[in-house]
Design a protein around this motif. Structure first.
Motif, PDB file in Angstrom:
ATOM      1  N   UNK A  79      -5.493  -5.860  -3.430  1.00  0.00           N
ATOM      2  CA  UNK A  79      -5.129  -4.463  -3.694  1.00  0.00           C
ATOM      3  C   UNK A  79      -5.287  -4.077  -5.162  1.00  0.00           C
ATOM      4  N   UNK A  80      -5.731  -4.998  -5.978  1.00  0.00           N
ATOM      5  CA  UNK A  80      -5.890  -4.695  -7.409  1.00  0.00           C
ATOM      6  C   UNK A  80      -4.563  -4.486  -8.115  1.00  0.00           C
ATOM      7  N   UNK A  81      -3.533  -5.198  -7.672  1.00  0.00           N
ATOM      8  CA  UNK A  81      -2.205  -5.064  -8.283  1.00  0.00           C
ATOM      9  C   UNK A  81      -1.895  -6.287  -9.146  1.00  0.00           C
ATOM     10  N   UNK A  82      -1.180  -6.076 -10.237  1.00  0.00           N
ATOM     11  CA  UNK A  82      -0.680  -7.194 -11.033  1.00  0.00           C
ATOM     12  C   UNK A  82       0.398  -7.905 -10.221  1.00  0.00           C
ATOM     13  N   UNK A  83       0.574  -9.186 -10.501  1.00  0.00           N
ATOM     14  CA  UNK A  83       1.627  -9.946  -9.822  1.00  0.00           C
ATOM     15  C   UNK A  83       2.479 -10.659 -10.879  1.00  0.00           C
ATOM     16  N   UNK A  84       3.780 -10.450 -10.811  1.00  0.00           N
ATOM     17  CA  UNK A  84       4.696 -11.070 -11.776  1.00  0.00           C
ATOM     18  C   UNK A  84       5.727 -11.939 -11.047  1.00  0.00           C
ATOM     19  N   UNK A  85       5.923 -13.139 -11.547  1.00  0.00           N
ATOM     20  CA  UNK A  85       6.925 -14.063 -11.004  1.00  0.00           C
ATOM     21  C   UNK A  85       7.803 -14.555 -12.154  1.00  0.00           C
ATOM     22  N   UNK A 131       3.116   5.972  -2.585  1.00  0.00           N
ATOM     23  CA  UNK A 131       4.274   6.837  -2.835  1.00  0.00           C
ATOM     24  C   UNK A 131       4.733   6.808  -4.286  1.00  0.00           C
ATOM     25  N   UNK A 132       4.676   5.657  -4.915  1.00  0.00           N
ATOM     26  CA  UNK A 132       5.296   5.536  -6.244  1.00  0.00           C
ATOM     27  C   UNK A 132       4.325   5.113  -7.343  1.00  0.00           C
ATOM     28  N   UNK A 133       3.052   4.979  -6.993  1.00  0.00           N
ATOM     29  CA  UNK A 133       2.034   4.676  -8.006  1.00  0.00           C
ATOM     30  C   UNK A 133       2.197   3.317  -8.674  1.00  0.00           C
ATOM     31  N   UNK A 134       2.688   2.335  -7.917  1.00  0.00           N
ATOM     32  CA  UNK A 134       2.897   1.027  -8.567  1.00  0.00           C
ATOM     33  C   UNK A 134       1.551   0.404  -8.954  1.00  0.00           C
ATOM     34  N   UNK A 135       1.583  -0.297 -10.084  1.00  0.00           N
ATOM     35  CA  UNK A 135       0.391  -1.015 -10.571  1.00  0.00           C
ATOM     36  C   UNK A 135       0.562  -2.523 -10.437  1.00  0.00           C
ATOM     37  N   UNK A 136       1.765  -2.934 -10.090  1.00  0.00           N
ATOM     38  CA  UNK A 136       2.034  -4.364  -9.984  1.00  0.00           C
ATOM     39  C   UNK A 136       3.248  -4.642  -9.124  1.00  0.00           C
ATOM     40  N   UNK A 137       3.402  -5.923  -8.793  1.00  0.00           N
ATOM     41  CA  UNK A 137       4.468  -6.368  -7.897  1.00  0.00           C
ATOM     42  C   UNK A 137       5.243  -7.481  -8.591  1.00  0.00           C
ATOM     43  N   UNK A 138       6.556  -7.476  -8.398  1.00  0.00           N
ATOM     44  CA  UNK A 138       7.412  -8.524  -8.967  1.00  0.00           C
ATOM     45  C   UNK A 138       8.026  -9.310  -7.814  1.00  0.00           C
ATOM     46  N   UNK A 139       8.006 -10.638  -7.904  1.00  0.00           N
ATOM     47  CA  UNK A 139       8.653 -11.447  -6.883  1.00  0.00           C
ATOM     48  C   UNK A 139       9.706 -12.347  -7.530  1.00  0.00           C
ATOM     49  N   UNK A 140      10.577 -12.891  -6.692  1.00  0.00           N
ATOM     50  CA  UNK A 140      11.601 -13.820  -7.175  1.00  0.00           C
ATOM     51  C   UNK A 140      11.227 -15.262  -6.895  1.00  0.00           C
ATOM     52  N   UNK A 148       0.835  -1.209   0.000  1.00  0.00           N
ATOM     53  CA  UNK A 148       0.000   0.000   0.000  1.00  0.00           C
ATOM     54  C   UNK A 148       0.866   1.254   0.000  1.00  0.00           C
ATOM     55  N   UNK A 149       1.925   1.228   0.820  1.00  0.00           N
ATOM     56  CA  UNK A 149       2.838   2.383   0.890  1.00  0.00           C
ATOM     57  C   UNK A 149       3.500   2.603  -0.466  1.00  0.00           C
ATOM     58  N   UNK A 150       3.893   1.504  -1.117  1.00  0.00           N
ATOM     59  CA  UNK A 150       4.553   1.611  -2.432  1.00  0.00           C
ATOM     60  C   UNK A 150       3.583   2.158  -3.475  1.00  0.00           C
TER      61      UNK A 150
END
Lengths: 226, 189
Positions: free
Chosen positions: A114-120, A87-96, A82-84
């Motif tokens: 949170x309505x965010x894209x998720x990338x792996x 602060x930075x308007x992220x639309x998605x998250x990347x994980x390893x 949520x903070x990201x």
């Protein structure tokens, strides 16, 4: 698409970040600092140095603390995302994430909320090809934690170069451990990556080791020219 | 040759390595020749030369492929084996007039086999990895082959070897993809 990268400072999150840089816009790195050494989700040695790695890469870092209680830490991850986003308007998250459906499913659920894209981008990666690509691309990775036989104290602080990879390959075959350390056998710390403007110099470190369990505690580190 | 169809939001996207590459690796290990095409670029020569097709999944937020149903009409006349995975299952069902309904499952879920089929022979229940927000309403020409406690997990066309799976077989259930490849090989001229 503006993305935030879940960042532990180890090879998988850094490599995933590099993949994301090439395809989308990385807006920030996101680190959850766990106080619980047993945390399945977030505990890694030297997580405090994520700030130095972020500085080397030139990305802002969103850092959130967690007590590391099993499901509570997911709320802390949500707080970090949520903070990201704020602060930075992220639309998605990347994980390893590579193999862990436990970790991947939890991040997927929070992203959905949170309505965010998720990338792996490393999902189910071929371990051999991945490790070769990591070295070939110019990542400098040191072993910062060992948690399995037959790794003795001498493995702590070793760089994963082609020679080390050959040894890991032989160990992976003989001892049923994963080549990437995905099974929790190894933790890593990245001192240089293709997208770092400067690299990290480890100036002082100590080893804590007992019965095939050990960590390299990096006491002092700084940025130096590449 | 197997036609692998990438349903992700653009050709060469960041999702490709997550949803397409794992399927390609299974094909490589099975020494099965394949050709990968983004769903917007599937052409008549690709369809003509394919012995079977696999429609890969997409990220949870990635539903752009559903906005271009005309790009999946080829499924109606393809008549060779098709395996639609997650979003690929939704695209396959939609091509045959099947709708969707909300059903969110994320993580490992038990899948119960409902009807006999070579794809699941010898299995009654198995755990499978799910990441979806919607399930299919089974089109009239299809039968439900398997289900979780919450929704239909696998479908097959009544007379053609067209399969849809809501879960991701490439995660811990590679044997299903391998069986599909065996089925495709047996049907290949």
């Amino acid at each position: 698409m503006k993305l935030g990268v879940l960042f532990s400072g180890g090879k998988d999150s850094l490599f995933a970040c590099w993949q994301a840089i090439q395809k989308e816009e990385v807006a920030c790195l996101i680190t959850v600092v766990s106080q619980n050494p047993e945390s399945y989700m977030f505990h890694t040695p030297n997580i405090r140095l994520a700030a130095l790695q972020a500085e080397a890469a030139g990305f802002p870092l969103v850092e959130v603390e967690t007590a590391g209680e099993k499901e509570e830490e997911l709320l802390d991850l949500k707080r970090a995302l949520l903070a990201a986003r704020e602060r930075y308007g992220i639309e998605g998250v990347v994980t390893g994430a590579i193999l862990s459906v436990y970790q991947a499913a939890r991040v997927q659920r929070i992203c959905r909320e949170l309505g965010l894209w998720c990338f792996n981008p490393l999902w189910l990666a071929d371990q051999e090809a991945y490790m070769e690509e990591l070295i070939g691309a110019g990542f400098t990775v040191v072993i910062a934690g060992v948690f399995s036989a037959p790794f003795d104290e001498s493995w702590l602080g070793r760089e994963i170069d082609r020679r080390t990879l050959d040894e890991l390959r032989a160990i992976a075959q003989k001892y049923q451990v994963t080549l990437t350390g995905e099974g929790g056998e190894l933790e890593t710390f990245v001192v240089d990556a293709p997208f770092f403007a400067q690299k990290i110099a480890i100036e002082e470190a100590s080893k804590v080791y007992r019965n095939y369990n050990g960590v390299l505690r990096i006491e002092r580190a700084g940025l130096v020219a590449k | 040759m197997i036609l692998v169809v990438d349903l992700c939001y653009r050709d060469g996207s960041l999702s490709r390595d997550e949803f397409v590459a794992p399927v390609e690796r299974i094909l490589c290990r099975a020494e099965t020749p394949f050709l990968t095409r983004h769903y917007t670029a599937v052409g008549a020569p690709d369809l003509k030369s394919a012995d079977a097709a696999i429609l890969c999944g997409t990220a949870l937020m990635d539903t752009g492929y559903m906005e271009q149903p005309e790009l999946f009409r080829w499924l109606l006349s393809f008549e060779r084996p098709v395996l639609g995975i997650s979003s690929g299952m939704l695209a396959l069902a939609a091509a045959f007039g099947g709708g969707t309904e909300p059903c969110c499952e994320i993580g490992m879920v038990d899948v119960n086999v409902l009807a006999p089929d070579p794809l699941f022979a010898g299995q009654e229940v198995f755990p499978a990895y799910e990441v979806h927000e919607h399930a299919v309403r089974v089109p009239g020409e299809f039968v439900a082959l398997a289900a979780s406690d919450r929704c239909v997990q696998a479908i097959r066309h009544r007379s053609l070897p067209l399969y849809g799976l809501l879960f991701y077989p490439e995660v811990r259930n590679e044997w299903i993809v391998e069986r599909f490849l065996g089925l495709a090989a047996r049907q290949s001229p």
